[in-house]
Design a protein around this motif. Structure first.
Motif, PDB file in Angstrom:
ATOM      1  N   HIS A 122       1.320   5.727 -15.143  1.00 61.23           N
ATOM      2  CA  HIS A 122       0.061   5.876 -14.421  1.00 61.23           C
ATOM      3  C   HIS A 122      -0.843   6.776 -15.267  1.00 61.23           C
ATOM      4  CE1 HIS A 122       1.720   3.967 -10.850  1.00 61.23           C
ATOM      5  NE2 HIS A 122       2.790   4.738 -10.973  1.00 61.23           N
ATOM      6  N   ARG A 258      -3.686   2.281  -6.761  1.00 58.62           N
ATOM      7  CA  ARG A 258      -2.334   2.829  -6.791  1.00 58.62           C
ATOM      8  C   ARG A 258      -1.620   2.664  -5.454  1.00 58.62           C
ATOM      9  NH1 ARG A 258      -3.018   8.642  -9.869  1.00 58.62           N
ATOM     10  NH2 ARG A 258      -3.236   7.859 -12.007  1.00 58.62           N
ATOM     11  N   TYR A 261       0.164  -0.484  -5.591  1.00 56.85           N
ATOM     12  CA  TYR A 261       1.362  -0.376  -6.415  1.00 56.85           C
ATOM     13  C   TYR A 261       2.506   0.252  -5.619  1.00 56.85           C
ATOM     14  CZ  TYR A 261       3.901  -0.114 -10.821  1.00 56.85           C
ATOM     15  OH  TYR A 261       4.822  -0.308 -11.815  1.00 56.85           O
ATOM     16  N   ALA A 262       2.180   1.317  -4.879  1.00 60.05           N
ATOM     17  CA  ALA A 262       3.202   1.987  -4.077  1.00 60.05           C
ATOM     18  C   ALA A 262       3.736   1.055  -2.992  1.00 60.05           C
ATOM     19  CB  ALA A 262       2.629   3.259  -3.456  1.00 60.05           C
ATOM     20  N   GLU A 263       2.865   0.318  -2.334  1.00 60.19           N
ATOM     21  CA  GLU A 263       3.294  -0.610  -1.297  1.00 60.19           C
ATOM     22  C   GLU A 263       4.263  -1.639  -1.852  1.00 60.19           C
ATOM     23  OE1 GLU A 263      -0.091  -2.381   0.599  1.00 60.19           O
ATOM     24  OE2 GLU A 263      -0.913  -0.459   1.230  1.00 60.19           O
ATOM     25  N   ASN A 265       6.191  -1.505  -4.571  1.00 64.25           N
ATOM     26  CA  ASN A 265       7.472  -0.965  -5.009  1.00 64.25           C
ATOM     27  C   ASN A 265       8.366  -0.557  -3.850  1.00 64.25           C
ATOM     28  OD1 ASN A 265       6.313  -1.255  -7.572  1.00 64.25           O
ATOM     29  ND2 ASN A 265       7.398   0.542  -8.338  1.00 64.25           N
ATOM     30  N   LEU A 266       7.775  -0.088  -2.764  1.00 65.91           N
ATOM     31  CA  LEU A 266       8.570   0.361  -1.631  1.00 65.91           C
ATOM     32  C   LEU A 266       8.992  -0.790  -0.716  1.00 65.91           C
ATOM     33  CD1 LEU A 266       6.662   3.627  -0.701  1.00 65.91           C
ATOM     34  CD2 LEU A 266       8.915   3.454  -1.775  1.00 65.91           C
ATOM     35  N   THR A 272      14.064  -1.460  -6.906  1.00 69.08           N
ATOM     36  CA  THR A 272      14.070  -0.299  -6.024  1.00 69.08           C
ATOM     37  C   THR A 272      15.161  -0.441  -4.962  1.00 69.08           C
ATOM     38  OG1 THR A 272      11.691   0.048  -6.355  1.00 69.08           O
ATOM     39  CG2 THR A 272      12.689   1.069  -4.418  1.00 69.08           C
ATOM     40  N   LEU A 286      12.835   6.148  -7.594  1.00 72.06           N
ATOM     41  CA  LEU A 286      11.469   6.245  -7.083  1.00 72.06           C
ATOM     42  C   LEU A 286      10.493   6.848  -8.086  1.00 72.06           C
ATOM     43  CD1 LEU A 286      12.358   7.407  -3.465  1.00 72.06           C
ATOM     44  CD2 LEU A 286      11.747   5.105  -4.230  1.00 72.06           C
ATOM     45  N   LEU A 289       6.701   5.625  -8.474  1.00 74.93           N
ATOM     46  CA  LEU A 289       5.600   5.886  -7.554  1.00 74.93           C
ATOM     47  C   LEU A 289       4.525   6.751  -8.217  1.00 74.93           C
ATOM     48  CD1 LEU A 289       7.532   6.465  -4.234  1.00 74.93           C
ATOM     49  CD2 LEU A 289       6.336   4.405  -5.001  1.00 74.93           C
ATOM     50  N   ALA A 293      -2.266   8.766  -4.611  1.00 71.25           N
ATOM     51  CA  ALA A 293      -2.767   7.450  -4.245  1.00 71.25           C
ATOM     52  C   ALA A 293      -3.560   7.580  -2.951  1.00 71.25           C
ATOM     53  CB  ALA A 293      -1.615   6.457  -4.061  1.00 71.25           C
TER      54      ALA A 293
END
Length: 296
Positions: A122, A258, A261-263, A265-266, A272, A286, A289, A293
């Motif tokens: 990032h 971002r 991106y977090a949504e 990956n989680l 993950t 993690l 992350l 964001a």
């Protein structure tokens, strides 16, 4: 299955570690070379390296690796480069998932071995794209395969950067099979899609998994070339944009992107889920992350 897989595992693990070392050095060199912009007065970023361990069900040694994270640099706001080699017995949930994917013998023997490198960056400048890359080898008593890929995640898109990034990936894929790039590009477009947002998380790249043509040497060579493609592809677009000026509106766009991106990956990312389900170090899993964001 051939009895020489101990030697092959060692070769693959050593390659992923060597690639990690090369990328870490290149990123620190990039930090050193950044002499303009609002973060140029900061000390050049350096990686903090932490050993990681996988927790086995019975407490025995199940392998581990290195988590390398740089924060608050001149170019990178946060970047992690992880490498690991782990082994053991899959839990019931992971075993069922592997069996459902058609892994031979997984119903009877849940042992596994896995090694790979995973990277997420990032950036400070909103005009420089975030990026993800990983390559890995997976082994079970009944099967082996390679997987990986790379995808670019700009919050402010430039068509020429997208074309350049994809062009480098295509060049390296074409050295092995001209059908690889179009097939793996389409796979990335599908895999890195966020259904609940009805959009992709970035401008794509390549993605492949369960890659086993029956020729381990050829498949390993291809996986190595995917790793080799990363630095010229990513540094090419980063060096083009790292001195571009930005506004507070650009920063807002970056932070909201971002959130996407977090949504992803989680909620959706297979790596993950696998890492957490198999007991690997949660901080390493993690690491992808973003540091900051926003959501609209």
């Amino acid at each position: 299955m051939s009895t020489d897989f101990d030697e092959r595992k060692a070769r693959a693990s050593a390659w992923f570690r060597a690639l990690r070392d090369q990328i870490v050095q290149a990123f620190e060199d990039l930090e050193d070379s950044q002499q303009t912009g609002p973060y140029a007065a900061l000390p050049p970023g350096r990686f903090e390296v932490t050993p990681t361990k996988r927790a086995s069900q019975d407490g025995s040694d199940a392998g581990g690796g290195l988590m390398s994270v740089m924060r608050g640099g001149r170019v990178f706001e946060k970047v992690g480069v992880n490498v690991s080699t782990v082994h053991g017995t899959l839990g019931e949930k992971a075993q069922k998932a592997m069996a459902a994917r058609g892994v031979p013998g997984m119903d009877e023997d849940p042992r596994f071995w896995a090694s790979g490198i995973s990277l997420v960056a990032h950036m400070q400048n909103p005009h420089t794209a975030a990026v993800h890359m990983n390559t890995r080898m997976f082994w079970t008593p009944g099967a082996w395969w390679f997987g990986g890929g790379a995808d670019l995640n700009p919050c402010i898109e430039y068509a020429e950067d997208t074309a350049f990034f994809h062009g480098v990936l295509k060049e390296h894929c074409d050295r092995h099979n001209t059908e690889y790039y179009p097939g793996f590009k389409a796979w990335a477009d599908e895999y890195f899609y966020i259904p609940h947002r009805h959009r992709a998380r970035g401008v794509g790249g390549i993605f492949f998994d369960d890659h086993n043509t029956g020729d381990w040497e050829a498949d390993f060579a291809f996986t190595q070339d995917v790793g080799r493609a990363f630095l010229p592809a990513f540094l090419g677009v980063t060096e083009r944009r790292r001195d571009t000026g930005w506004t507070e509106a650009d920063r807002e766009t970056q932070l909201v992107h971002r959130g996407l991106y977090a949504e992803y990956n989680l909620v959706y990312d297979r790596g993950t889920k696998f890492g957490l389900e198999t007991g690997h170090d949660a901080n390493a899993v993690l690491m992808s992350l973003p540091p900051i964001a926003k959501w609209p």
